[in-house]
Design a protein around this motif. Structure first.
Motif, mmCIF file in Angstrom:
data_model
loop_
_atom_site.group_PDB
_atom_site.id
_atom_site.type_symbol
_atom_site.label_atom_id
_atom_site.label_comp_id
_atom_site.label_asym_id
_atom_site.label_seq_id
_atom_site.Cartn_x
_atom_site.Cartn_y
_atom_site.Cartn_z
ATOM 1 N N GLN A 15 -8.770 1.572 7.878
ATOM 2 C CA GLN A 15 -8.130 0.448 8.555
ATOM 3 C C GLN A 15 -7.830 -0.678 7.573
ATOM 4 O O GLN A 15 -6.761 -1.279 7.614
ATOM 5 C CB GLN A 15 -9.021 -0.056 9.697
ATOM 6 N N ASP A 16 -8.785 -0.959 6.680
ATOM 7 C CA ASP A 16 -8.562 -2.000 5.670
ATOM 8 C C ASP A 16 -7.436 -1.589 4.721
ATOM 9 O O ASP A 16 -6.604 -2.416 4.326
ATOM 10 C CB ASP A 16 -9.842 -2.252 4.872
ATOM 11 N N ARG A 19 -4.112 -2.214 6.260
ATOM 12 C CA ARG A 19 -3.752 -3.646 6.203
ATOM 13 C C ARG A 19 -3.160 -3.988 4.847
ATOM 14 O O ARG A 19 -2.169 -4.722 4.751
ATOM 15 C CB ARG A 19 -4.987 -4.505 6.475
ATOM 16 N N VAL A 20 -3.758 -3.434 3.793
ATOM 17 C CA VAL A 20 -3.245 -3.672 2.441
ATOM 18 C C VAL A 20 -1.844 -3.082 2.303
ATOM 19 O O VAL A 20 -0.921 -3.729 1.792
ATOM 20 C CB VAL A 20 -4.187 -3.078 1.382
ATOM 21 N N GLU A 22 0.371 -2.424 4.640
ATOM 22 C CA GLU A 22 1.338 -3.176 5.435
ATOM 23 C C GLU A 22 1.774 -4.443 4.704
ATOM 24 O O GLU A 22 2.954 -4.812 4.715
ATOM 25 C CB GLU A 22 0.736 -3.533 6.795
ATOM 26 N N THR A 23 0.829 -5.096 4.052
ATOM 27 C CA THR A 23 1.144 -6.318 3.315
ATOM 28 C C THR A 23 2.022 -6.014 2.111
ATOM 29 O O THR A 23 2.997 -6.722 1.843
ATOM 30 C CB THR A 23 -0.152 -7.019 2.867
ATOM 31 N N THR A 40 -4.858 -10.463 3.525
ATOM 32 C CA THR A 40 -5.692 -9.494 4.240
ATOM 33 C C THR A 40 -7.095 -10.020 4.532
ATOM 34 O O THR A 40 -7.835 -9.408 5.293
ATOM 35 C CB THR A 40 -5.824 -8.199 3.419
#
Length: 252
Positions: A15-16, A19-20, A22-23, A40
């Motif tokens: 999940q983390d 997020r990375v 997507e950024t 993040t």
């Protein structure tokens, strides 16, 4: 079917990492480590470990100026054309690496439409796959794969599965009592690997860890000849620590 999901460490890592990714994808010209950390809200140590994994997997690349951009592997998985083959190749690459890392045959299994299915595996001359002498769909009560998948279902879904597939005695170690099996499944901590100590086949030991995302139920497993049983718990812990890339490839 109701699920009994309790996120594990690989799930949080995946999940983390998403997020990375997507950024990074939002910054076509590249994004620095500092900007990623702020966006993040991940600490430097955590972010560094995730970026190392994402670079190894080919999901991000680092330019000469130090900024991160999306990598070729992510582009292939994000493309409508050839995505299925790209995903298959990526999962197989991950499993081949896991096989060599843990020194055991490794498997991905999913619970699909009420049945156990082994969807991918990696074995080799020194890491033989378990001989499927009884169809895995009918032997969930005796395999690490099956029990790991069943632990991720709620009580009623487990009872339904056992009603459709009566637990048969495959070895002297097989649990055939619904009551005992349901009790063991209910007591199984989600973060602890599920073991099969010659319950499915004499001469083979197995371990499995959940790789669950969203409503999908899945697990990552390994098998060893019984003469290597002393390595099982250490290999299972290593499998669990290394599950994030596999889960990430399934989630992208």
């Amino acid at each position: 079917m109701a699920l009994r999901h309790e996120p594990t460490a690989p799930y949080h890592s995946a999940q983390d990492a998403l997020r990375v990714l997507e950024t990074v994808a939002q910054h076509a010209a590249g994004v620095t480590g500092g900007e990623l950390s702020r966006a993040t809200r991940l600490g430097p140590e955590r972010l560094t470990a995730l970026l190392r994994m994402l670079r190894r997997e080919g999901y991000v690349e680092q330019g000469g100026d130090g900024a991160y951009v999306t990598g070729n592997a992510l582009a292939r998985l994000g493309s409508a054309r050839g995505r299925d083959q790209a995903l298959h190749d990526k999962i197989q690459q991950n499993l081949d690496r896991l096989r060599d890392t843990v020194g055991a045959a490794v498997y991905i299994s999913r619970y699909i439409d009420g049945e156990v299915e082994v969807t991918h595996y990696a074995d080799g001359p020194t890491t033989p796959a378990v001989h499927e002498w009884v169809d895995f769909r009918y032997s969930a009560h005796a395999t690490a794969v099956g029990k790991s998948l069943l632990t991720q279902l709620d009580h009623n879904a487990r009872r339904d599965h056992l009603a459709r597939h009566k637990p048969a005695r495959l070895t002297s170690r097989t649990i055939t009592s619904d009551r005992v099996l349901l009790s063991r499944l209910a007591a199984q901590p989600p973060t602890v690997p599920v073991l099969d100590l010659q319950e499915y086949a004499i001469g083979t030991v197995c371990a499995a860890v959940p790789i669950t995302a969203g409503s999908a139920v899945g697990c990552l497993a390994l098998s060893l000849p019984v003469e290597h049983a002393h390595r099982l718990r250490r290999a299972a812990d290593q499998l669990n620590r290394s599950a994030a890339p596999v889960l990430l490839s399934l989630a992208i």
